[in-house]
Enzyme design. Sequence first.
Site, short mmCIF file in Angstrom:
data_model
loop_
_atom_site.label_atom_id
_atom_site.label_comp_id
_atom_site.label_asym_id
_atom_site.label_seq_id
_atom_site.Cartn_x
_atom_site.Cartn_y
_atom_site.Cartn_z
N SER A 220 36.77 17.77 66.72
CA SER A 220 37.28 16.80 66.61
C SER A 220 38.76 16.70 65.93
O SER A 220 39.73 15.85 66.28
CB SER A 220 35.91 16.68 65.03
N HIS B 76 28.46 18.89 67.99
CA HIS B 76 29.64 19.23 66.93
C HIS B 76 28.90 18.34 65.31
O HIS B 76 27.84 18.76 65.17
CB HIS B 76 30.86 18.33 66.92
N HIS C 233 27.45 28.95 67.10
CA HIS C 233 29.10 28.60 66.25
C HIS C 233 30.33 29.37 67.51
O HIS C 233 30.29 30.84 68.20
CB HIS C 233 29.61 28.66 65.59
N ARG D 296 30.59 28.18 55.18
CA ARG D 296 30.44 26.31 54.12
C ARG D 296 28.92 26.49 54.25
O ARG D 296 28.20 25.15 53.18
CB ARG D 296 30.69 25.44 55.46
N ASP E 3 25.57 22.97 59.48
CA ASP E 3 25.08 22.00 59.52
C ASP E 3 23.83 22.11 59.20
O ASP E 3 23.17 20.95 58.99
CB ASP E 3 25.30 21.25 61.41
N1 CMX Z 1 20.63 27.56 70.30
C1 CMX Z 1 20.44 27.35 72.07
N2 CMX Z 1 21.20 28.73 72.48
C2 CMX Z 1 22.15 28.15 72.09
C3 CMX Z 1 22.88 27.65 70.23
C4 CMX Z 1 21.44 27.99 69.82
N3 CMX Z 1 21.50 27.82 68.64
N4 CMX Z 1 24.53 27.76 70.75
C5 CMX Z 1 24.35 28.44 71.95
N5 CMX Z 1 23.33 28.90 72.60
C6 CMX Z 1 23.98 29.01 74.32
C7 CMX Z 1 24.50 27.99 75.04
O1 CMX Z 1 24.28 26.74 75.04
C8 CMX Z 1 24.80 29.14 76.05
O2 CMX Z 1 23.71 28.51 76.81
P1 CMX Z 1 23.70 29.23 78.70
O3 CMX Z 1 24.80 30.59 78.52
O4 CMX Z 1 22.54 28.89 78.38
O5 CMX Z 1 25.25 27.69 79.16
C9 CMX Z 1 25.18 30.56 75.11
O6 CMX Z 1 23.83 30.42 73.84
C10 CMX Z 1 26.39 31.32 75.09
O7 CMX Z 1 27.21 29.74 73.65
P2 CMX Z 1 28.27 30.37 73.22
O8 CMX Z 1 28.84 30.80 73.36
O9 CMX Z 1 27.40 31.39 71.92
O10 CMX Z 1 27.96 29.79 71.82
P3 CMX Z 1 29.26 27.71 72.48
O11 CMX Z 1 30.51 28.29 71.73
O12 CMX Z 1 29.44 27.51 74.25
O13 CMX Z 1 29.18 26.70 71.88
C11 CMX Z 1 27.66 25.57 69.75
C12 CMX Z 1 28.94 26.61 70.12
C13 CMX Z 1 28.14 25.48 67.83
C14 CMX Z 1 28.52 24.06 70.47
C15 CMX Z 1 26.74 26.44 69.92
O14 CMX Z 1 26.46 27.18 69.35
C16 CMX Z 1 25.41 24.82 69.78
O15 CMX Z 1 25.10 24.55 70.73
N6 CMX Z 1 25.13 25.36 68.98
C17 CMX Z 1 23.77 23.73 68.37
C18 CMX Z 1 24.61 22.15 67.80
C19 CMX Z 1 24.66 22.86 66.34
O16 CMX Z 1 24.62 23.27 65.61
N7 CMX Z 1 26.46 22.30 66.60
C20 CMX Z 1 27.72 22.40 65.71
C21 CMX Z 1 28.54 23.85 65.24
C22 CMX Z 1 28.95 22.96 64.29
C23 CMX Z 1 29.92 21.91 63.89
O17 CMX Z 1 31.04 22.27 64.81
O18 CMX Z 1 30.03 21.02 63.64
#
Ligand code: CMX
Length: 434
Positions: free
Chosen positions: A240, A270, A317, A326, A372
């Site tokens: 964002s 996000h 994250h 937070r 979140d």
């Molecule tokens: N549940 C399951 N798998 C997860 C996970 C979760 N909460 N968080 C990360 N992973 C997975 C990723 O999908 C990725 O999978 P692959 O290896 O199969 O591609 C792997 O772990 C590595 O990811 P990462 O490097 O740890 O995380 P990223 O930096 O790529 O992504 C985020 C970060 C937030 C998108 C991810 O942790 C996620 O999808 N979390 C759940 C959604 C969420 O809560 N989003 C809100 C974040 C805060 C915000 O921005 O508001």
Amino acid sequence: MGQLKDKIYEKIQEHRPRVKALLADHGEKIISEVTVQQAIGGMRGVKALITDISYLDPYEGIRYRGFTLPELFTKLPKAENSDMPCVEGLIYLLLTGDIPTDEQVSNVRYTMLNRRMLPKYVYEVIDAFPNHSHPMAILSAAVMSLQRESLFNIKYHQGMSKLDYWDPTYEDAMNLLAKLPVLGAYIYNKLYKDGKSTYQDPTLDFGGNFASMIGQPSPYDDVARMYFIIHADHESGNVSAHAGHLVASSLSDVYFAISGMINGLAGPLHGLANQEVLRWIQELREKMGGKAPVREEMEKFVWDTLNNGQVIPGFGHAVLRKTDPRYTVQREFCLKQLPDDDLFQYVNMLYDVVPPILKKHGHAKNPWPNLDAQSGVIQWHYGVTQYDFYTVLFSIGRAIGVLSNIIWDRAIGYPIERPKSITTDMLEQIVGIK
Ligand code: CMX
């Protein structure tokens, strides 16, 4: 100029020579290198953006202008009859870097009060949306409809000096910021309160007025203040903030930029994760037929979600490597104000259950909860149960940080953003495959 604008001008004069000296004397110094993994993997960790509004340490979490969240909640002037700071105080801090006095907060409040009114056509734009539209789509369109009000555009076409860009940008930013809670409340009342009229109370601050507009009694005013403050900024690389900065870098006005910010926030990875957490917990509640799950049942639900190829919303994250402060601020609020809340019991159990499972699953680099995971519970407890709306609340808060950044981007004169892309063929040549 008003007090706040004078102060920003003073700070800009101090800051411009610092950037000039960095560029003149150290322009070629390397601060970050990019690996293949980073280029393919969403540029994680590449240091290529500058902001002084906030900084995110992977282990400590966010600092706004050098202050941690607990420090801010102690130091910022409090709202009337409340222990919670005024959002207006945070706006002053983010824009100037200084903790304001009570008088400076009142001045920001007064400056914003005169800007709250929405033109009639914005109500018509919102009303034209069918009631099953997502509130984030309505919010984005409503902000876009306001674009014709941009002072920056008028001044730009009159032939303004680059050095003055920040001034009408500040005016646009304050105008939009003052209107965002009104837009959010009007959308809420249209979608969930049968179009009940949105009455504004000029005696109330940013958070208090929002609570009053959606018909929520105290202590929801404090919930709103806390919510807008903790969501305000998370340095510049998140989707964002980056979307807002990127759009504004072409000198698009703040209405275009904030609509872009809202669109980026509306993704489930996000900002939309806050609604996803609630949706996911409701799914479990339905499965349990109202009975509270025991630990084993909760563990099974988490594993089922992962085995289904889905992410656990509210956990993980891109930068953080520990529990999000937070999250902690909201958890402490829950432990104090709603320890026996039924939904909080679920979130509390997830706090224990999810990290060991994510570690065992072995994918997520950060198994800990982000903000979140906790935010929907508080909204739900106080009667804001329409979880599709939660990301609108996030947007109102996030706009504070993004708009502060855009004003400063214009003041410093950061150029149009334009990183370089290469092809997969080129990448293979670089690493020696081809
Ligand atoms: N549940 C399951 N798998 C997860 C996970 C979760 N909460 N968080 C990360 N992973 C997975 C990723 O999908 C990725 O999978 P692959 O290896 O199969 O591609 C792997 O772990 C590595 O990811 P990462 O490097 O740890 O995380 P990223 O930096 O790529 O992504 C985020 C970060 C937030 C998108 C991810 O942790 C996620 O999808 N979390 C759940 C959604 C969420 O809560 N989003 C809100 C974040 C805060 C915000 O921005 O508001």
